[in-house]
Scaffold this motif. Structure first.
Motif, PDB file in Angstrom:
ATOM      1  N   ILE A   1      34.315  46.282  38.055  1.00  0.00           N
ATOM      2  CA  ILE A   1      35.219  47.093  37.243  1.00  0.00           C
ATOM      3  C   ILE A   1      35.942  46.226  36.217  1.00  0.00           C
ATOM      4  O   ILE A   1      36.021  46.567  35.028  1.00  0.00           O
ATOM      5  N   HIS A   2      36.470  45.088  36.670  1.00  0.00           N
ATOM      6  CA  HIS A   2      37.290  44.270  35.782  1.00  0.00           C
ATOM      7  C   HIS A   2      36.463  43.652  34.662  1.00  0.00           C
ATOM      8  O   HIS A   2      36.895  43.640  33.497  1.00  0.00           O
ATOM      9  N   VAL A   3      35.304  43.123  34.996  1.00  0.00           N
ATOM     10  CA  VAL A   3      34.468  42.498  33.963  1.00  0.00           C
ATOM     11  C   VAL A   3      34.026  43.532  32.932  1.00  0.00           C
ATOM     12  O   VAL A   3      34.036  43.280  31.728  1.00  0.00           O
ATOM     13  N   ALA A   4      33.650  44.724  33.416  1.00  0.00           N
ATOM     14  CA  ALA A   4      33.201  45.768  32.489  1.00  0.00           C
ATOM     15  C   ALA A   4      34.339  46.278  31.614  1.00  0.00           C
ATOM     16  O   ALA A   4      34.129  46.635  30.449  1.00  0.00           O
ATOM     17  N   ALA A   5      35.568  46.278  32.169  1.00  0.00           N
ATOM     18  CA  ALA A   5      36.697  46.857  31.437  1.00  0.00           C
ATOM     19  C   ALA A   5      37.417  45.848  30.552  1.00  0.00           C
ATOM     20  O   ALA A   5      37.884  46.202  29.464  1.00  0.00           O
ATOM     21  N   SER A   6      37.526  44.579  31.017  1.00  0.00           N
ATOM     22  CA  SER A   6      38.347  43.638  30.241  1.00  0.00           C
ATOM     23  C   SER A   6      37.858  42.200  30.285  1.00  0.00           C
ATOM     24  O   SER A   6      38.549  41.306  29.802  1.00  0.00           O
ATOM     25  N   GLY A   7      36.702  41.958  30.871  1.00  0.00           N
ATOM     26  CA  GLY A   7      36.162  40.606  30.885  1.00  0.00           C
ATOM     27  C   GLY A   7      36.548  39.812  32.122  1.00  0.00           C
ATOM     28  O   GLY A   7      37.102  40.349  33.080  1.00  0.00           O
ATOM     29  N   ILE A   8      36.260  38.504  32.093  1.00  0.00           N
ATOM     30  CA  ILE A   8      36.523  37.622  33.228  1.00  0.00           C
ATOM     31  C   ILE A   8      38.032  37.461  33.428  1.00  0.00           C
ATOM     32  O   ILE A   8      38.771  37.267  32.459  1.00  0.00           O
ATOM     33  N   PRO A   9      38.527  37.550  34.672  1.00  0.00           N
ATOM     34  CA  PRO A   9      39.961  37.341  34.916  1.00  0.00           C
ATOM     35  C   PRO A   9      40.418  35.957  34.458  1.00  0.00           C
ATOM     36  O   PRO A   9      39.659  34.988  34.526  1.00  0.00           O
ATOM     37  N   VAL A  10      41.663  35.874  34.008  1.00  0.00           N
ATOM     38  CA  VAL A  10      42.230  34.594  33.578  1.00  0.00           C
ATOM     39  C   VAL A  10      42.307  33.619  34.753  1.00  0.00           C
ATOM     40  O   VAL A  10      42.007  32.435  34.615  1.00  0.00           O
ATOM     41  N   SER A  11      42.711  34.126  35.911  1.00  0.00           N
ATOM     42  CA  SER A  11      42.778  33.313  37.134  1.00  0.00           C
ATOM     43  C   SER A  11      41.844  33.921  38.174  1.00  0.00           C
ATOM     44  O   SER A  11      42.271  34.681  39.047  1.00  0.00           O
ATOM     45  N   PRO A  12      40.545  33.632  38.074  1.00  0.00           N
ATOM     46  CA  PRO A  12      39.565  34.299  38.939  1.00  0.00           C
ATOM     47  C   PRO A  12      39.776  34.043  40.424  1.00  0.00           C
ATOM     48  O   PRO A  12      39.523  34.924  41.245  1.00  0.00           O
ATOM     49  N   LEU A  13      40.253  32.842  40.785  1.00  0.00           N
ATOM     50  CA  LEU A  13      40.462  32.549  42.202  1.00  0.00           C
ATOM     51  C   LEU A  13      41.592  33.393  42.771  1.00  0.00           C
ATOM     52  O   LEU A  13      41.455  33.993  43.847  1.00  0.00           O
ATOM     53  N   ALA A  14      42.715  33.458  42.052  1.00  0.00           N
ATOM     54  CA  ALA A  14      43.846  34.274  42.512  1.00  0.00           C
ATOM     55  C   ALA A  14      43.436  35.739  42.612  1.00  0.00           C
ATOM     56  O   ALA A  14      43.766  36.432  43.593  1.00  0.00           O
ATOM     57  N   PHE A  15      42.716  36.217  41.628  1.00  0.00           N
ATOM     58  CA  PHE A  15      42.239  37.599  41.618  1.00  0.00           C
ATOM     59  C   PHE A  15      41.362  37.878  42.841  1.00  0.00           C
ATOM     60  O   PHE A  15      41.556  38.865  43.558  1.00  0.00           O
ATOM     61  N   SER A  16      40.424  36.979  43.123  1.00  0.00           N
ATOM     62  CA  SER A  16      39.490  37.179  44.233  1.00  0.00           C
ATOM     63  C   SER A  16      40.185  37.095  45.583  1.00  0.00           C
ATOM     64  O   SER A  16      39.916  37.904  46.488  1.00  0.00           O
ATOM     65  N   VAL A  17      41.083  36.116  45.739  1.00  0.00           N
ATOM     66  CA  VAL A  17      41.813  35.972  47.003  1.00  0.00           C
ATOM     67  C   VAL A  17      42.667  37.209  47.268  1.00  0.00           C
ATOM     68  O   VAL A  17      42.744  37.701  48.399  1.00  0.00           O
ATOM     69  N   GLY A  18      43.299  37.730  46.220  1.00  0.00           N
ATOM     70  CA  GLY A  18      44.102  38.939  46.380  1.00  0.00           C
ATOM     71  C   GLY A  18      43.280  40.118  46.862  1.00  0.00           C
ATOM     72  O   GLY A  18      43.715  40.871  47.742  1.00  0.00           O
ATOM     73  N   ILE A  19      42.096  40.279  46.306  1.00  0.00           N
ATOM     74  CA  ILE A  19      41.210  41.376  46.714  1.00  0.00           C
ATOM     75  C   ILE A  19      40.771  41.205  48.161  1.00  0.00           C
ATOM     76  O   ILE A  19      40.852  42.134  48.978  1.00  0.00           O
ATOM     77  N   VAL A  20      40.281  40.028  48.512  1.00  0.00           N
ATOM     78  CA  VAL A  20      39.729  39.796  49.849  1.00  0.00           C
ATOM     79  C   VAL A  20      40.792  39.965  50.934  1.00  0.00           C
ATOM     80  O   VAL A  20      40.573  40.654  51.943  1.00  0.00           O
TER      81      VAL A  20
END
Length: 237
Positions: A107-126
């Motif tokens: 969703i995020h990549v399709a809507a707005s591209g790669i997250p600025v802080s991909p690790l923080a984003f991924s850890v938050g989701i998991v």
């Protein structure tokens, strides 16, 4: 070894029953919805959708899966094997986190591209997905019907929604710092901006603490309401 076997079983079970296809449809709906959101509101809406995604996935799907397993009689043969409740719980949390993380990135990549802080984003989701999955299993172990599960799960999950009030500038309270979803929102903000080390450590810490607490509670709930009911059923045969 046992964990890998249970994890592989869960992935196959979810695929066989169409959970992945359902979530592809959900993601497509989110992307269509975002297309109609004005640019000034898009960033906040993306974070809200990303926040609700692992929460809803873990809370609703995990409970539905466990009820489906109950209906198909999977627990009876499963728990007479060497598999332990902790492996069952960790497998559910892990497999649904994989699905949630894949959906959130898509969703995020399709809507707005790669997250600025991909690790923080991924850890938050998991960590959010695993928390809600464990909470859901702890609740559904106490339920016999889908209606009772829906009502009880919403009651248990309601306090975790409160940090959204602060995020939306409706009501702020220092008490929100004790809730794991405050950490979730701070980590998800890493999708659009860098987050401080203090916020990063706090967010991971509060989410890990709550994951451990809810894991212990869910384990006891399963042992008391699932394993003991299986023992009683076996004794009555």
């Amino acid at each position: 070894m046992r964990f890998r076997a249970v994890f592989a079983f869960d992935i196959r079970f979810q695929w066989r029953h169409g959970f992945y296809w359902v979530y592809i449809v959900v993601c497509a709906f989110y992307l269509v919805l975002l297309h109609f959101i004005p640019d000034g509101y898009r960033e906040k809406v993306i974070i809200l959708l990303t926040f609700s995604d692992p929460s809803a996935l873990g809370l609703i799907l995990a409970g539905g899966i466990v009820l489906l397993e109950k209906d198909q009689g999977i627990h009876d043969p499963l728990f007479v094997t060497p598999i332990r409740v902790r492996e069952y719980l960790l497998s559910k949390a892990g497999s649904l986190s994989v699905l949630s993380l894949s959906a959130a990135w898509g969703i995020h990549v399709a809507a707005s591209g790669i997250p600025v802080s991909p690790l923080a984003f991924s850890v938050g989701i998991v960590l959010t997905s695993s928390l809600m999955t464990l909470l859901s299993i702890g609740v559904v172990a106490r339920c016999q019907t889908i209606n009772s599960f829906i009502l009880l799960s919403q009651a248990y999950a309601l306090p975790f929604v409160l940090p959204l009030l602060g995020y939306l500038n409706i009501w702020n309270s220092g008490l929100f710092l004790a809730l794991p979803t405050e950490g979730t929102l701070r980590l998800l903000n890493g999708a659009f901006s860098a987050i401080s080390i203090t916020d990063y450590l706090y967010s991971i810490g509060i989410l890990l603490i709550w994951n451990v607490v809810v894991f212990v509670w869910a384990k006891r709930s399963c042992e008391h309401h699932v394993l003991m009911s299986l023992d009683r059923g076996g004794a009555g045969e």
